[in-house]
Design a protein around this motif. Structure first.
Motif, PDB file in Angstrom:
ATOM      1  N   VAL B  46      56.159  26.192 -62.338  1.00  0.00           N
ATOM      2  CA  VAL B  46      55.704  27.073 -63.756  1.00  0.00           C
ATOM      3  C   VAL B  46      54.338  27.495 -63.679  1.00  0.00           C
ATOM      4  N   ILE B  47      54.120  28.861 -63.532  1.00  0.00           N
ATOM      5  CA  ILE B  47      52.714  29.405 -63.836  1.00  0.00           C
ATOM      6  C   ILE B  47      52.459  30.079 -65.057  1.00  0.00           C
ATOM      7  N   GLY B  48      51.294  30.553 -65.191  1.00  0.00           N
ATOM      8  CA  GLY B  48      51.229  31.419 -66.625  1.00  0.00           C
ATOM      9  C   GLY B  48      50.355  32.323 -66.499  1.00  0.00           C
ATOM     10  N   LEU B  49      50.478  33.290 -67.328  1.00  0.00           N
ATOM     11  CA  LEU B  49      49.750  34.544 -67.634  1.00  0.00           C
ATOM     12  C   LEU B  49      48.812  34.068 -68.875  1.00  0.00           C
ATOM     13  N   TYR B  50      47.458  34.294 -68.534  1.00  0.00           N
ATOM     14  CA  TYR B  50      46.607  33.419 -69.560  1.00  0.00           C
ATOM     15  C   TYR B  50      46.001  34.698 -70.488  1.00  0.00           C
ATOM     16  N   PHE B  51      46.233  34.724 -71.666  1.00  0.00           N
ATOM     17  CA  PHE B  51      45.336  35.578 -72.487  1.00  0.00           C
ATOM     18  C   PHE B  51      44.130  35.092 -73.324  1.00  0.00           C
ATOM     19  N   GLN B  52      43.158  35.627 -73.159  1.00  0.00           N
ATOM     20  CA  GLN B  52      42.099  34.935 -74.248  1.00  0.00           C
ATOM     21  C   GLN B  52      41.859  36.432 -75.068  1.00  0.00           C
ATOM     22  N   ILE B  53      41.850  36.046 -76.296  1.00  0.00           N
ATOM     23  CA  ILE B  53      41.935  37.302 -77.065  1.00  0.00           C
ATOM     24  C   ILE B  53      40.586  37.128 -78.030  1.00  0.00           C
ATOM     25  N   ASP B  54      39.844  38.034 -78.452  1.00  0.00           N
ATOM     26  CA  ASP B  54      38.854  38.250 -79.258  1.00  0.00           C
ATOM     27  C   ASP B  54      39.049  37.587 -80.649  1.00  0.00           C
ATOM     28  N   PRO B  55      38.350  37.344 -81.303  1.00  0.00           N
ATOM     29  CA  PRO B  55      38.355  36.861 -82.960  1.00  0.00           C
ATOM     30  C   PRO B  55      39.168  38.054 -83.560  1.00  0.00           C
ATOM     31  N   GLU B  56      39.946  37.832 -84.705  1.00  0.00           N
ATOM     32  CA  GLU B  56      40.792  38.631 -85.371  1.00  0.00           C
ATOM     33  C   GLU B  56      41.832  39.347 -84.672  1.00  0.00           C
ATOM     34  N   TRP B  57      41.936  39.582 -83.304  1.00  0.00           N
ATOM     35  CA  TRP B  57      42.822  40.377 -82.485  1.00  0.00           C
ATOM     36  C   TRP B  57      43.968  39.481 -82.142  1.00  0.00           C
ATOM     37  N   CYS B 135      46.404  44.077 -81.280  1.00  0.00           N
ATOM     38  CA  CYS B 135      46.119  44.575 -82.478  1.00  0.00           C
ATOM     39  C   CYS B 135      45.103  43.886 -83.521  1.00  0.00           C
ATOM     40  N   LYS B 136      44.445  44.430 -84.081  1.00  0.00           N
ATOM     41  CA  LYS B 136      43.756  43.948 -85.393  1.00  0.00           C
ATOM     42  C   LYS B 136      44.407  44.780 -86.593  1.00  0.00           C
ATOM     43  N   VAL B 137      44.023  45.672 -87.090  1.00  0.00           N
ATOM     44  CA  VAL B 137      44.773  46.449 -87.980  1.00  0.00           C
ATOM     45  C   VAL B 137      45.054  47.590 -87.099  1.00  0.00           C
ATOM     46  N   GLU B 138      44.182  48.114 -86.317  1.00  0.00           N
ATOM     47  CA  GLU B 138      44.622  49.284 -85.350  1.00  0.00           C
ATOM     48  C   GLU B 138      44.625  48.429 -84.083  1.00  0.00           C
ATOM     49  N   CYS B 139      45.626  49.271 -83.223  1.00  0.00           N
ATOM     50  CA  CYS B 139      46.178  48.574 -81.958  1.00  0.00           C
ATOM     51  C   CYS B 139      45.548  49.296 -80.540  1.00  0.00           C
ATOM     52  N   ILE B 140      45.464  48.556 -79.738  1.00  0.00           N
ATOM     53  CA  ILE B 140      45.099  49.247 -78.326  1.00  0.00           C
ATOM     54  C   ILE B 140      46.235  48.671 -77.271  1.00  0.00           C
ATOM     55  N   PRO B 141      46.802  49.600 -76.605  1.00  0.00           N
ATOM     56  CA  PRO B 141      47.775  49.143 -75.659  1.00  0.00           C
ATOM     57  C   PRO B 141      47.097  49.239 -74.344  1.00  0.00           C
ATOM     58  N   GLY B 142      47.403  48.108 -73.636  1.00  0.00           N
ATOM     59  CA  GLY B 142      46.880  48.204 -72.324  1.00  0.00           C
ATOM     60  C   GLY B 142      47.953  47.956 -70.967  1.00  0.00           C
ATOM     61  N   PHE B 143      47.569  48.387 -69.790  1.00  0.00           N
ATOM     62  CA  PHE B 143      48.474  48.200 -68.740  1.00  0.00           C
ATOM     63  C   PHE B 143      47.590  47.706 -67.611  1.00  0.00           C
ATOM     64  N   ALA B 144      48.318  46.921 -66.691  1.00  0.00           N
ATOM     65  CA  ALA B 144      47.746  46.453 -65.418  1.00  0.00           C
ATOM     66  C   ALA B 144      48.612  46.230 -64.442  1.00  0.00           C
ATOM     67  N   ASP B 145      48.321  46.181 -63.165  1.00  0.00           N
ATOM     68  CA  ASP B 145      49.155  45.537 -62.060  1.00  0.00           C
ATOM     69  C   ASP B 145      48.055  44.296 -61.658  1.00  0.00           C
ATOM     70  N   LEU B 146      48.821  43.410 -61.916  1.00  0.00           N
ATOM     71  CA  LEU B 146      48.068  42.035 -61.559  1.00  0.00           C
ATOM     72  C   LEU B 146      48.684  41.560 -60.240  1.00  0.00           C
ATOM     73  N   THR B 147      48.029  40.879 -59.286  1.00  0.00           N
ATOM     74  CA  THR B 147      48.448  40.342 -58.245  1.00  0.00           C
ATOM     75  C   THR B 147      47.960  38.694 -58.058  1.00  0.00           C
ATOM     76  N   LEU B 148      48.687  37.977 -57.405  1.00  0.00           N
ATOM     77  CA  LEU B 148      48.358  36.557 -57.174  1.00  0.00           C
ATOM     78  C   LEU B 148      48.627  36.315 -55.853  1.00  0.00           C
TER      79      LEU B 148
END
Lengths: 199, 696
Positions: B46-57, B135-148
């Motif tokens: 089992v592996i994970g994709l780890y998201f660190q998110i700024d405060p309020e988002w 999102c906070k109130v407004e939203c930002i979409p993101g896209f990425a190709d991640l490799t491992l």
């Protein structure tokens, strides 16, 4: 007993009624909202017409998904050509994301090559809250008798990636095509997706 | 097409896009892998994709709630197999008018990965197309190709300590198998826009606290916290849902209790849908015979207890005095008429309530007193009665000497009066019954009102009809006049209290109108007593003019207050604030604030109250607003909220209805991370203290 009737009557006078929201199969809430040119639009004005309401916020990524890909403009063109009234509604409050004054709203609509019949300015959120608009985009289709036939998402894919549009089922087109042909609408209510409406 | 493509490019430039890296930092999120240093050949890891998110988002759970969207993971084809994604327990996040389900600060989405290449292959190359929305109130979409890219070896995998710890932390938050769930979830009822389920702890698991429940299907059930009531050891959850979408046989929910969770289905919806549809024709909520009987009994007991309430007692006492000198026939007739008055009034009130309910009005019991006009009428009534009790005037020789017909009218109207003054004294047992009456089909609801009436009229009927009880009444004497005079004082007390209610409703103008009216009435009576018949006529006319004028003024004040829409409420709130809430720790009722506080991990206490509700005021003075209890609230960082129902407020009526109530007091407690429980109507220090002891 007379006294009691009198009291009851007085009480009736002080009762207020709960508000509603747009539910498929039920009459749409009446609205009276100015557009960017200052013209007032009322639901009653469009008796005998099909009406589409599209909740709009120029800065929302999900609105951009459909405008940036020309999907929304194409949809507007297809159905306004068939006599459908298409109203984009901006319920962003002053100071919130996507708010525009009348002049800016006209400019934004022109730049985006919007084919909407009009852009309604609902900065106080009265119309938005009456319909229960939760997100942008949030779509409503109203039949010529003023009854809601569809409420919900524009399509079945909540990705913000415009490339996905080609594979998505457009609920609004499906509802309009079926309902205008006198057929039963398959999906009358879906969960809208997108940014929160910025009341 | 070329133009569309060009627009795509522009769109992509405005959102976030990266390609082929092992981690990305796209403000406000940083995404990286939680993976071993090397994989074990052909073994699942089992592996994970780890998201660190700024405060309020925040980012989203698989059901994002009212808005937003869950992240999407598209693994590219390769020499590996990726199992289903595992989502950690989410939390409710309030964003403006909406409720979202997701994660703040950090989260890891987990996947079991198995290398499937030939043995000669010594490296795993995993790649995923990732899309997310933050999102906070407004939203930002993101896209990425991640490799491992990691080596594959013929020995068990090895991890960097901190990665493994992090992974382990989130693995603890993955739902366990439904079969292992210590709770049984069963459907109670599916309505058009509500889903009601019972959750029963299986034996031996009573140590677990009440679970919070999240809907897995955002299409079918709203993400707002369910309303919860406790019935013995089981919990009843009421979810709101969008009308007309839930047509499936079952729907999945996530149960969360003390950091453990289970995803399990609610089944039998197809059947319930049918039976609910059939039920709709006969009744929208038909309780079985036993529970209706129970409600009727509660209503009866509640009615009996009403007799002891300070608002009813003086009226009733006078009634008792009036029958002391009478023959058994007379007093039996009196009792029948009194009972008739009570029942007719309760029935009529019930009908008015039902008619208004069917018209969609948001009102509840005690609504009589939400109108200042009624309050003023009661003030006049109590004022005149107390003057009469004190002997300032008689209701005229003529009245006492009148024939039986008028005496009958007297007994009947005493009954009417008793019901009207009883309204503010919603006592124990009555809340449940009245709440049920608000949602039951018409015949059952009227039955409850009748039961209340029977209870209210019962003691008087008992004394009048049963000679042995009647004999227990003391013999007539001078003491009766003294008692009558004495009883004027509770009545005057009631006047003082009603004046306060009027003050809260209308502000100082209300006091001015009422006191002027009282003064002029006394003057009119004095004129009538002292001078000739002409003066009596003048006095009557003057009184009528004064009364009419008062009512017109009230309407005017109300109209003036209604113009700026929320002013009535704010006036009332500030009045209630200055008079009652010396400790202004209380926040005014606001649904959004509740959701916000709960998602921030605070407990919430809500006091549904009204100035005209005596039980509420007693609880407030003796328990809620005491320093001791306030300190408890403060120590536990509880958000305390007061919903003031003194005036009509559809929002509060609706909030009460969610708990099947339509009277006050109602006390709600949302324990940290759990759904609401309804507390008893009579509060004690113990009740509040026990809320916080459990956790220690």
């Amino acid at each position: 007993m007379k006294v009691f009737l009198f009291l009851s009557f007085l009480m009736m006078g002080t009762v207020s009624f709960a508000s509603s929201e747009a539910v498929p199969g039920k009459p749409a809430p009446a609205f009276e909202t100015k557009d960017a040119t200052g013209k007032v639009h009322k639901l009653a004005d469009y008796k005998d017409k099909w009406v589409v309401l599209e909740w709009y916020n120029k800065d929302c990524p999900y609105v951009k998904k459909h405008y940036g890909s020309n999907n929304m403009q194409a949809l507007q063109k297809t159905y306004t050509d068939k006599g459908v009234v298409w109203l984009s509604v901006n319920s962003s409050a002053k100071g919130k994301e996507g708010y525009t004054d009348a002049a800016a709203a006209l400019r934004v609509a022109k730049d985006a090559k919007s084919n909407a019949t009009a852009v309604l300015l609902d900065e106080k959120g009265i119309m938005g809250k009456a319909f229960g608009s939760k997100t942008t985009p949030h779509m409503f289709v109203i039949d010529p008798h003023g009854v809601v036939v569809y409420a919900g998402a524009i399509d079945d894919n909540d990705s913000s990636d415009p490339a996905i549009i080609l594979q998505s089922k457009n609920y609004v087109a499906m509802a309009l095509d079926a309902a205008m042909a006198g057929k039963k609408v398959e999906k009358t209510s879906t969960k809208p997706y997108g940014c929160s409406t910025k009341y | 097409m070329v133009r569309s493509f060009f627009l795509f490019i522009i769109f992509f430039l405005t959102s976030f896009q990266v390609s082929a890296v092992e981690s990305v930092f796209a403000k406000p999120v940083r995404i990286s892998w939680l993976a071993p240093k090397f994989f074990h050949q052909n073994e699942a890891e089992v592996i994970g994709l780890y998201f660190q998110i700024d405060p309020e988002w925040h980012v989203y759970w698989k059901n994002s709630g009212d808005s937003g969207a869950p992240p999407k993971f598209n693994f590219h084809e390769g020499h590996y197999h990726v199992g289903p994604i595992q989502w950690p327990i989410p939390k409710r996040i309030s964003a403006a008018h909406l409720v979202n389900l997701g994660y703040e600060k950090e989260v890891a989405f987990l996947f079991p990965v198995t290398p499937t290449g030939p043995e000669s292959e010594k490296e795993l190359k995993l790649s995923v197309k990732l899309e997310w929305l933050v999102c906070k109130v407004e939203c930002i979409p993101g896209f990425a190709d991640l490799t491992l890219t990691r080596p594959i070896r013929g020995q068990p995998s090895e991890w960097a300590r901190q990665d493994k710890d992090k992974l382990f932390y989130f693995q603890q938050k993955i739902p366990a198998n439904a079969a292992a769930s210590p709770f049984k979830v069963s459907l109670v009822e599916k309505k058009e826009d509500q889903l009601i389920v019972d959750v029963v702890p299986l034996s031996g698991t009573s140590t677990l606290s009440m679970p919070d429940i999240f809907p897995v299907e955002g299409e079918l059930i709203h993400p707002q916290p369910p309303q919860v009531t406790t019935i013995n050891s089981s919990f009843r959850y009421t979810f709101s849902m969008p009308a007309g979408r839930l047509n499936d046989e079952s729907v999945n929910v996530l149960l969360v209790s003390e950091n453990q969770s289970w995803e399990q289905p609610i089944v039998g919806l197809g059947r319930a849908g049918l039976s609910a549809a059939v039920d709709d024709k006969s009744s929208d909520k038909s309780p079985d015979g036993a529970s209706l009987l129970g409600l009727l009994f509660f209503a009866f007991i509640g009615g009996v207890i009403l007799n002891l309430m300070p608002c009813v007692l003086p009226v009733l006492s006078i009634k008792f005095l009036s029958i002391i000198r009478t023959s058994i026939q007379t007093r039996r007739r009196e009792a029948v008429l009194y009972m008739a008055g009570v029942l007719v009034t309760f029935l009529s009130l019930g009908c008015v309530l039902l008619i208004l309910r069917s018209a969609g009005a948001a009102i509840g019991w005690g609504f009589q007193l939400q109108s200042p006009v009624i309050v003023l009428i009661l003030i006049i009534l109590f004022w005149l009665m107390s003057l009469n009790f004190l002997g300032f005037f008689e209701f005229g020789e003529s009245v006492t000497n009148m024939t039986g017909r008028f005496q009958s009218a007297g007994a009947f109207s005493t009954g009417v009066l008793a019901v009207f003054v009883a309204a503010p004294c919603t006592g124990p047992f009555m809340g449940t019954a009245l709440g049920a009456a608000a949602v039951l089909p018409a015949p059952a609801a009227l039955g409850i009102f009748l039961s209340l009436g029977l209870g209210l009229g019962f003691p008087f009927a008992l004394v009048s009809f049963v000679p042995s009880v009647y004999k227990m009444l003391p013999r007539p004497g001078v003491w009766m006049d003294k008692l009558k005079q004495f009883l004027a004082f509770p009545l005057l007390g009631t006047v003082v209290w009603l004046m306060w209610v009027l003050g809260v409703q209308l502000g100082t103008d209300g006091w001015l109108i009422a006191t002027t009216l009282m003064l002029l009435l006394v003057l009119a009576i004095w004129l009538g007593k002292t001078f000739s018949k002409v003066w009596v006529a003048v006095a009557y006319i003057a009184s009528i003019v004064v009364i009419a004028f008062s009512f017109i003024s009230i309407k005017k004040i109300q109209a003036a207050q209604l113009v700026p829409n929320n002013k009535t409420a704010s006036v009332a709130a500030s009045m209630a604030g200055s008079t009652a809430d010396a400790a202004s720790a209380w926040t005014a009722y606001d649904r959004n604030l509740i959701d916000q506080a709960r998602s921030a991990g605070r407990s919430v206490f809500v006091d549904f109250t009204a100035a005209w509700c005596i039980t509420c005021q007693v609880n407030k003075k003796t328990v809620l607003d005491t320093e001791h209890i306030q300190n408890i609230f403060k120590e536990n960082n509880v958000l305390i909220m007061r919903a003031d129902w003194t005036n009509q407020d559809p929002l509060i009526t609706q909030a009460l209805a969610e708990f099947d109530r339509n009277s006050v007091p109602v006390y709600l407690f949302y324990e940290k991370g759990a759904a609401a429980i309804v507390l008893p109507q009579i509060l004690t220090f113990n009740v509040i203290e026990s809320l916080f002891k459990k956790k220690e």
